[in-house]
Motif scaffolding. Sequence first.
Motif, PDB file in Angstrom:
ATOM      1  N   ILE A   1      48.693  40.162  58.689  1.00 41.14           N
ATOM      2  CA  ILE A   1      47.514  40.159  57.535  1.00 41.14           C
ATOM      3  C   ILE A   1      47.550  41.621  56.881  1.00 41.14           C
ATOM      4  N   GLY A   2      47.614  42.720  57.727  1.00 43.87           N
ATOM      5  CA  GLY A   2      47.421  43.883  57.010  1.00 43.87           C
ATOM      6  C   GLY A   2      45.941  43.991  56.578  1.00 43.87           C
ATOM      7  N   GLY A   3      45.984  45.071  55.510  1.00 39.90           N
ATOM      8  CA  GLY A   3      44.648  45.615  54.932  1.00 39.90           C
ATOM      9  C   GLY A   3      43.987  46.549  55.713  1.00 39.90           C
ATOM     10  N   ASN A   4      42.760  46.829  55.294  1.00 37.75           N
ATOM     11  CA  ASN A   4      41.646  47.555  55.921  1.00 37.75           C
ATOM     12  C   ASN A   4      41.209  46.797  57.180  1.00 37.75           C
ATOM     13  N   VAL A   5      41.354  47.318  58.456  1.00 36.96           N
ATOM     14  CA  VAL A   5      41.155  46.546  59.628  1.00 36.96           C
ATOM     15  C   VAL A   5      39.946  47.282  60.329  1.00 36.96           C
ATOM     16  N   TYR A   6      38.953  46.335  60.786  1.00 36.08           N
ATOM     17  CA  TYR A   6      37.716  46.626  61.674  1.00 36.08           C
ATOM     18  C   TYR A   6      37.973  46.118  62.841  1.00 36.08           C
ATOM     19  N   VAL A   7      38.468  46.632  63.902  1.00 33.89           N
ATOM     20  CA  VAL A   7      38.463  46.063  65.191  1.00 33.89           C
ATOM     21  C   VAL A   7      37.022  45.885  65.948  1.00 33.89           C
ATOM     22  N   GLU A   8      37.016  44.589  66.447  1.00 35.71           N
ATOM     23  CA  GLU A   8      35.329  44.380  66.878  1.00 35.71           C
ATOM     24  C   GLU A   8      34.686  44.988  66.256  1.00 35.71           C
ATOM     25  N   SER A   9      34.570  44.542  65.091  1.00 32.98           N
ATOM     26  CA  SER A   9      33.801  44.831  63.806  1.00 32.98           C
ATOM     27  C   SER A   9      32.409  45.324  63.954  1.00 32.98           C
ATOM     28  N   GLU A  10      31.830  46.065  64.870  1.00 36.92           N
ATOM     29  CA  GLU A  10      30.477  46.329  64.861  1.00 36.92           C
ATOM     30  C   GLU A  10      30.201  47.436  63.720  1.00 36.92           C
ATOM     31  N   GLN A  11      31.049  48.084  63.155  1.00 44.16           N
ATOM     32  CA  GLN A  11      30.776  49.127  61.933  1.00 44.16           C
ATOM     33  C   GLN A  11      30.483  48.173  60.759  1.00 44.16           C
ATOM     34  N   THR A  12      31.010  47.040  60.755  1.00 39.21           N
ATOM     35  CA  THR A  12      30.840  46.167  59.397  1.00 39.21           C
ATOM     36  C   THR A  12      29.262  45.631  59.383  1.00 39.21           C
ATOM     37  N   GLY A  13      28.395  45.708  60.545  1.00 37.36           N
ATOM     38  CA  GLY A  13      27.148  45.131  60.301  1.00 37.36           C
ATOM     39  C   GLY A  13      27.057  43.795  60.547  1.00 37.36           C
ATOM     40  N   LEU A  14      28.075  43.176  60.603  1.00 36.87           N
ATOM     41  CA  LEU A  14      28.077  41.524  60.908  1.00 36.87           C
ATOM     42  C   LEU A  14      27.385  41.221  62.166  1.00 36.87           C
ATOM     43  N   SER A  15      27.359  42.166  63.169  1.00 33.76           N
ATOM     44  CA  SER A  15      26.804  41.826  64.406  1.00 33.76           C
ATOM     45  C   SER A  15      25.340  41.431  64.073  1.00 33.76           C
ATOM     46  N   LYS A  16      24.748  41.904  63.152  1.00 26.89           N
ATOM     47  CA  LYS A  16      23.192  41.660  63.096  1.00 26.89           C
ATOM     48  C   LYS A  16      22.922  40.090  62.926  1.00 26.89           C
ATOM     49  N   LEU A  17      24.002  39.315  62.443  1.00 25.58           N
ATOM     50  CA  LEU A  17      24.044  37.789  62.064  1.00 25.58           C
ATOM     51  C   LEU A  17      23.791  37.058  63.292  1.00 25.58           C
ATOM     52  N   GLY A  18      24.431  37.776  64.536  1.00 21.37           N
ATOM     53  CA  GLY A  18      24.257  37.216  65.784  1.00 21.37           C
ATOM     54  C   GLY A  18      25.471  36.978  66.465  1.00 21.37           C
TER      55      GLY A  18
END
Length: 161
Positions: free
Chosen positions: A59-76
């Motif tokens: 897929i490529g692109g900008n990748v966030y592994v185990e994406s804690e830094q995206t803030g999505l973890s706040k959704l559960g």
Amino acid sequence: MQEEKLKKILRELEEINATLKSKALERAIENVKIALHGEKVGSEGFEHSYIRSKLIERIGGNVYVESEQTGLSKLGFRPDLVMIKDDEVIIAEIETDKSRALKKMRKVAKLMDRLKSHPIVANRRLKVIFALSKWDDRILDFAKRCGFEVLLFEGGDLRKP
């Protein structure tokens, strides 16, 4: 051909170790898994790490592994990968167990509205991909009903069902 030999050796080592419980055999098993799937990343298994690297490569692109830094973890939940490519946000989940795959799909399906309104998705399309190493028709049907893309891990590569 070589990959099949390694898989056979791995099965044999695991069978022997089930009885002997040897640290030396455990190290040998780990080394054969590295030869098959590459280095392990974090606490996930070798297959999970290998599938992650295949997804990133595909897929490529900008990748966030185990994406804690995206803030999505706040959704559960914390996706295995979040990839931003052009005008699209791709959330990828990697599952190596059928029951966990279905459970995770149900969870993500319930969160779709909240995911779509998350700041990281703002002004972008959202795509959810499940990369699976074990599946059945029930899982594939559920994913299709939810609009998730599925990639199946077979023979060392990812393919569409």
